[in-house]
Design an enzyme around this catalytic site. Sequence first.
Site, PDB file in Angstrom:
ATOM      1  N   LEU A   9     -33.379 -10.664  -4.119  1.00 10.79           N
ATOM      2  CA  LEU A   9     -32.520 -11.321  -4.550  1.00 10.79           C
ATOM      3  C   LEU A   9     -31.528 -10.917  -4.773  1.00 10.79           C
ATOM      4  O   LEU A   9     -30.918 -12.228  -4.131  1.00 10.79           O
ATOM      5  CB  LEU A   9     -33.888 -11.664  -6.025  1.00 10.79           C
ATOM      6  CG  LEU A   9     -32.951 -13.201  -6.603  1.00 10.79           C
ATOM      7  CD1 LEU A   9     -33.662 -14.236  -5.209  1.00 10.79           C
ATOM      8  CD2 LEU A   9     -33.959 -13.220  -7.333  1.00 10.79           C
ATOM      9  N   ASP A  10     -31.032 -10.221  -5.510  1.00  9.21           N
ATOM     10  CA  ASP A  10     -29.820 -10.260  -5.957  1.00  9.21           C
ATOM     11  C   ASP A  10     -28.586  -9.705  -5.692  1.00  9.21           C
ATOM     12  O   ASP A  10     -28.531  -8.997  -4.558  1.00  9.21           O
ATOM     13  CB  ASP A  10     -29.465  -8.984  -7.085  1.00  9.21           C
ATOM     14  CG  ASP A  10     -30.802  -9.725  -8.438  1.00  9.21           C
ATOM     15  OD1 ASP A  10     -31.057 -11.428  -8.545  1.00  9.21           O
ATOM     16  OD2 ASP A  10     -30.998  -8.963  -9.708  1.00  9.21           O
ATOM     17  N   THR A  16     -25.853 -13.521  -7.883  1.00  6.61           N
ATOM     18  CA  THR A  16     -26.354 -13.534  -9.260  1.00  6.61           C
ATOM     19  C   THR A  16     -26.049 -11.836  -9.719  1.00  6.61           C
ATOM     20  O   THR A  16     -25.128 -11.401 -11.364  1.00  6.61           O
ATOM     21  CB  THR A  16     -27.918 -13.404  -9.454  1.00  6.61           C
ATOM     22  OG1 THR A  16     -28.856 -12.200  -9.017  1.00  6.61           O
ATOM     23  CG2 THR A  16     -28.463 -14.078  -9.774  1.00  6.61           C
ATOM     24  N   LYS A  44     -26.343  -1.923  -9.405  1.00  5.66           N
ATOM     25  CA  LYS A  44     -27.027  -2.597  -7.757  1.00  5.66           C
ATOM     26  C   LYS A  44     -28.169  -2.191  -7.555  1.00  5.66           C
ATOM     27  O   LYS A  44     -28.319  -0.184  -7.334  1.00  5.66           O
ATOM     28  CB  LYS A  44     -25.607  -3.069  -6.981  1.00  5.66           C
ATOM     29  CG  LYS A  44     -24.866  -3.985  -6.954  1.00  5.66           C
ATOM     30  CD  LYS A  44     -24.586  -3.977  -5.746  1.00  5.66           C
ATOM     31  CE  LYS A  44     -23.357  -5.037  -5.428  1.00  5.66           C
ATOM     32  NZ  LYS A  44     -22.713  -5.813  -4.558  1.00  5.66           N
ATOM     33  N   ALA A 116     -36.673  -5.905  -7.977  1.00  6.60           N
ATOM     34  CA  ALA A 116     -37.349  -5.680  -9.544  1.00  6.60           C
ATOM     35  C   ALA A 116     -36.773  -6.495 -10.317  1.00  6.60           C
ATOM     36  O   ALA A 116     -37.236  -5.504 -11.900  1.00  6.60           O
ATOM     37  CB  ALA A 116     -36.390  -4.061  -9.755  1.00  6.60           C
ATOM     38  N   LYS A 146     -36.598   0.366  -7.477  1.00  6.12           N
ATOM     39  CA  LYS A 146     -35.533   0.994  -6.304  1.00  6.12           C
ATOM     40  C   LYS A 146     -35.418   2.234  -6.498  1.00  6.12           C
ATOM     41  O   LYS A 146     -34.406   1.807  -7.637  1.00  6.12           O
ATOM     42  CB  LYS A 146     -35.483   0.105  -5.326  1.00  6.12           C
ATOM     43  CG  LYS A 146     -36.150  -0.809  -5.100  1.00  6.12           C
ATOM     44  CD  LYS A 146     -35.009  -2.007  -4.125  1.00  6.12           C
ATOM     45  CE  LYS A 146     -35.229  -4.061  -4.975  1.00  6.12           C
ATOM     46  NZ  LYS A 146     -35.175  -4.334  -4.335  1.00  6.12           N
ATOM     47  N   GLU A 170     -31.888  -5.871   2.200  1.00  9.29           N
ATOM     48  CA  GLU A 170     -30.983  -5.169   1.079  1.00  9.29           C
ATOM     49  C   GLU A 170     -29.551  -5.645   0.583  1.00  9.29           C
ATOM     50  O   GLU A 170     -28.880  -5.289   1.993  1.00  9.29           O
ATOM     51  CB  GLU A 170     -31.935  -3.993   0.965  1.00  9.29           C
ATOM     52  CG  GLU A 170     -32.946  -3.782   0.120  1.00  9.29           C
ATOM     53  CD  GLU A 170     -32.418  -4.020  -1.296  1.00  9.29           C
ATOM     54  OE1 GLU A 170     -31.162  -4.649  -1.544  1.00  9.29           O
ATOM     55  OE2 GLU A 170     -33.884  -3.897  -2.394  1.00  9.29           O
ATOM     56  N   ASP A 171     -29.183  -5.244  -0.326  1.00  7.98           N
ATOM     57  CA  ASP A 171     -27.597  -5.282  -0.157  1.00  7.98           C
ATOM     58  C   ASP A 171     -27.264  -4.176  -0.984  1.00  7.98           C
ATOM     59  O   ASP A 171     -26.049  -3.593  -1.568  1.00  7.98           O
ATOM     60  CB  ASP A 171     -26.991  -6.229  -1.250  1.00  7.98           C
ATOM     61  CG  ASP A 171     -27.185  -5.924  -2.698  1.00  7.98           C
ATOM     62  OD1 ASP A 171     -28.278  -6.043  -2.861  1.00  7.98           O
ATOM     63  OD2 ASP A 171     -26.445  -6.669  -3.496  1.00  7.98           O
TER      64      ASP A 171
END
Length: 218
Positions: A9-10, A16, A44, A116, A146, A170-171
């Site tokens: 998400l983030d 975010t 992150k 998470a 993670k 993923e970032d």
Amino acid sequence: MITCCIFDLDGVLVDTARFHYRAWADMAHDLGFEFTPEQGEATKGVSRMASLDIVLCVGGMENRFSPEEKERLAAEKNARYLNYVSTMTPDDVLPGVRAFLADLKRNGVKIALGSASKNAGTILDRCALRDVFDAIVDGTLVSRAKPDPVVFSKGAELLGIAPERCVVFEDAAAGIEAATRAGMRSVGVGGDKLLARATMAIMTFENFTYDALCKTID
């Protein structure tokens, strides 16, 4: 064949990450030291308590607080973060995301969230994204952060889809590692050099399609 896409998400669907950084930086300022954006990169994709340890280590305070005091600091940080999140609107969804998600739907691909964060539901509601997902796995369902693969494995399990048919977006390096450990392929989003282990990489979702995804990694 790719039949499921699982999204962090983030920093992937919504920005975010900047709110997390601002909340940690605010806390660090109150404790008497500076926490820079560069240092914030290490938080992150990491759990709240692990992020707290990173921040305290920067300030040389890793051994200063009891477990109870750390829980208090983490709760205060989360309150700051939620205050920032409360200002979010559907306009905060990152460019190209809605079009790509719609393209997946048109092609019959299942969509899952793998985050998470315990605040994921709040963010999805603020940004009008909840109804897009066929499965939502967040910090209220899983406790291991993670690079533990459970946040992705659980999503595939809920949808009844084999890991080899799933692709994770993923970032964060920890998220890419989690995808690999789950037996899934991955797309690194944002161009960070720490995402080099991803199966493929994109800068943004703008003009990205399911067909382009399949041509590259399927």
